[in-house]
Each structure stands twice: as C-alpha cells, then as structure tokens.
Design an enzyme around this catalytic site. Structure first.
Site, PDB file in Angstrom:
ATOM      1  N   ASN A  12       0.879  -1.177   0.000  1.00  0.00           N
ATOM      2  CA  ASN A  12       0.000   0.000   0.000  1.00  0.00           C
ATOM      3  C   ASN A  12       0.912   1.220   0.000  1.00  0.00           C
ATOM      4  OD1 ASN A  12      -1.750   2.096   0.462  1.00  0.00           O
ATOM      5  ND2 ASN A  12      -2.379   1.420   2.510  1.00  0.00           N
TER       6      ASN A  12
ATOM      7  N   LYS B 279       0.147   4.267  -0.245  1.00  0.00           N
ATOM      8  CA  LYS B 279      -0.447   5.471   0.376  1.00  0.00           C
ATOM      9  C   LYS B 279      -0.192   6.680  -0.519  1.00  0.00           C
ATOM     10  CE  LYS B 279      -0.023   3.101   4.761  1.00  0.00           C
ATOM     11  NZ  LYS B 279       0.104   3.155   6.213  1.00  0.00           N
TER      12      LYS B 279
ATOM     13  N   HIS C 144      -9.379   1.280   4.757  1.00  0.00           N
ATOM     14  CA  HIS C 144      -8.109   1.462   5.457  1.00  0.00           C
ATOM     15  C   HIS C 144      -8.310   2.388   6.656  1.00  0.00           C
ATOM     16  CE1 HIS C 144      -3.998   2.535   6.401  1.00  0.00           C
ATOM     17  NE2 HIS C 144      -3.666   1.413   5.799  1.00  0.00           N
TER      18      HIS C 144
ATOM     19  N   GLU D 133      -5.333  -4.903  10.337  1.00  0.00           N
ATOM     20  CA  GLU D 133      -4.320  -3.877  10.568  1.00  0.00           C
ATOM     21  C   GLU D 133      -4.603  -3.173  11.895  1.00  0.00           C
ATOM     22  OE1 GLU D 133      -2.385  -2.754   6.532  1.00  0.00           O
ATOM     23  OE2 GLU D 133      -3.910  -1.275   7.027  1.00  0.00           O
TER      24      GLU D 133
ATOM     25  N   GLY E  54       2.746   2.220  10.840  1.00  0.00           N
ATOM     26  CA  GLY E  54       3.712   3.305  10.727  1.00  0.00           C
ATOM     27  C   GLY E  54       4.392   3.656  12.029  1.00  0.00           C
TER      28      GLY E  54
ATOM     29  N   SER F  85       3.538  -2.219  10.285  1.00  0.00           N
ATOM     30  CA  SER F  85       4.979  -2.348  10.504  1.00  0.00           C
ATOM     31  C   SER F  85       5.514  -3.743  10.165  1.00  0.00           C
ATOM     32  CB  SER F  85       5.361  -1.952  11.949  1.00  0.00           C
ATOM     33  OG  SER F  85       5.015  -0.599  12.191  1.00  0.00           O
TER      34      SER F  85
HETATM   35  P1  13P Z   1       3.180   0.297   7.634  1.00  0.00           P
HETATM   36  O1  13P Z   1       3.675  -0.974   7.026  1.00  0.00           O
HETATM   37  O2  13P Z   1       3.923   1.511   7.154  1.00  0.00           O
HETATM   38  O3  13P Z   1       3.041   0.211   9.122  1.00  0.00           O
HETATM   39  O4  13P Z   1       1.680   0.498   7.061  1.00  0.00           O
HETATM   40  C1  13P Z   1       0.784  -0.547   7.139  1.00  0.00           C
HETATM   41  C2  13P Z   1      -0.428  -0.188   6.380  1.00  0.00           C
HETATM   42  O5  13P Z   1      -1.167   0.703   6.754  1.00  0.00           O
HETATM   43  C3  13P Z   1      -0.699  -0.911   5.129  1.00  0.00           C
HETATM   44  O6  13P Z   1      -1.977  -0.631   4.649  1.00  0.00           O
END
Ligand code: 13P
Length: 252
Positions: A10, A12, A96, A166, A172, A212
């Site tokens: 993802n 983002k 999400h 998640e 993050g 993460s």
């Molecule tokens: P991170 O891997 O940066 O923690 O993000 C996870 C996420 O939100 C994937 O959709």
C-alpha cells in the site's frame, strides 16, 4: 487447505508516476525464479496508468487504494469501479484505517465500497483493526466483529474478498503485533467468515496482516496458520525490502 500467500504494497500518498514506474521495474527485475506468492502494488490513483504500464509482462498486479460505490455522478474527488477496471486495476483496498481516521469512512461506507468492488469483479481488500484505546479497553474482539460483519453485508461470495487485519496502533509506528496477537485476531476473523459463509468458504479466504511488517518480522508472522500474507506500507516503498517480503512469502 493451502492458501496462496499475498504480498501487497500500500503505497499510500507516495511516489510520482516516474518514481512508481521505476520502483515497479526494480521489483520486477529482482523477483526470484521459481515459486512466487501473489504480488500486488497499490499506488495513488493518478499514478496507476504509469504503474500498470511498468508492471506489464511481470508477475505484479496493480490495485487501487479506494473506490466509490456509485457507477458515476456528482461525487467530487471520487473514482468508480469502471474507471479502475479501465485502467487495468484488479484489486482495491477499502476501509483502510487512515480513511476511517482522517476522512470520515464508516462501517457503512466501507460496506458500500466493498460491495461495489466485488460486484464489479475487483478483489476487495477489506481492512479492519482496532485502535490502541480500543485494545487497551479490551474491545478488540468486539471491534473486529462489528467491522468485519458490516463490511461483508450483502456480499454473497467470498471469491473476490481478502481481509486485512491492521491494528491501528501498529501502522507506521514500528510496533508490530506479536505473531500470537495477530494470529488470535486472524483466527477470530476466520471464525466470523465461517459463521457467515460456512467453514469451507472461510478456509479459502486470505487474511493479511498489516502494521509495521518488514523483512525481519515477516517470516514469523507468515508462519502462523491464519496469516496469509501482508499489507505493507513503509517497507513496500523500497525495492530491496519489498523483494525480501516477497521472498518471505515464497518461503512461508
Ligand atoms: P506500515 O507498514 O507503514 O506500518 O503500514 C501498514 C499499512 O497501513 C498498510 O496498509
């Protein structure tokens, strides 16, 4: 039942078209020979055409990060399933936690988006997960139950459904759920699917972990019975990390 591992990035709000295309080329060039997991990258809408073009002829599939439920109309800023299909997209993330937290996404709108995606033939990657406050209040199971059941309302067939667990506090932050913590929620999600669709159908659905996930922790997460892949943010933006996650998926 052996489910094919899905390693999904993802992106983002990261990467321009040129940067996204370069990343995809680098990933495609670095893929190992032999058995691969299913591999998906989800770039921002505007860069999808460049990424689809760059991914052509490779094992990489391209998804979107969201989709609207209406076929067309006065919905400023939104994108339809037909537009995504037209652009060569096969999957779409819905619900999400960043959409839920920052953009007013509700269980109801997540359901509408997921339903529209599945009806259009896109694979809906439906995200669920509790916040830190909810976990600390002992509400994790209730939150997962509510989000999962509501997201699936009116969806009769699980063939085009992937669930991503998640935990919001792990996204993050560098904090990962331990494999046992994640497995417990994944097993709960599979039990909900079994309740709604029967045990056989539930066994076919991939449940991804996100939050993460990185090369160092992926093998032990993917070793868990009900963890069928990853939805990866930060570590999906660098080819060496993403390739290491693909390798972890291949070996799981
Ligand atoms: P991170 O891997 O940066 O923690 O993000 C996870 C996420 O939100 C994937 O959709």
């Amino acid at each position: 039942m052996s489910r094919r591992i899905l390693i999904a990035g993802n992106w983002k709000m990261n990467k321009t078209s040129a940067e996204g295309a370069a990343l995809v080329k680098e990933i495609a060039a670095g893929l190992p020979a032999g058995n691969l997991p299913e591999i998906l990258v989800c770039p921002p809408y505007l860069t999808i055409p460049a990424v689809v073009e760059a991914a052509k002829g490779s094992a990489l599939e391209v998804g979107a990060e969201n989709v609207h439920w209406a076929a067309s109309g006065a919905y400023t800023g939104e994108v339809s399933t037909a537009m995504l299909l037209d652009a060569g997209v096969t999957h779409v993330i819905v619900g999400h936690s960043e959409r839920r937290q920052y953009f007013g996404e509700t269980d109801e709108t997540v359901n509408q988006r997921a339903k529209a995606a599945v009806e259009a033939g896109l694979v809906a990657v439906i995200c669920v997960g509790e916040t830190l406050a909810e976990r600390e209040a002992g509400e994790t199971a209730a939150v997962i139950d509510r989000q999962t059941r509501k997201a699936l309302e009116g969806i009769s067939d699980l063939a085009k459904v992937v669930i991503a667990y998640e935990p919001v506090w792990a996204i993050g932050t560098g904090k990962t759920a331990t494999p046992d913590m994640a497995q417990e929620v994944h097993a709960q999600i599979r039990a909900i699917l079994a309740d709604l669709y029967g045990a056989d159908a539930a066994e076919t659905v991939r449940i991804l972990y996100g939050g993460s996930m990185k090369p160092a922790n992926a093998p032990e997460l993917l070793a868990k019975k009900d963890i069928d892949g990853g939805l990866i943010g930060g570590a999906s933006l660098k080819a060496p990390d993403f390739l290491a996650l693909v390798a972890a998926g291949a070996n799981a």
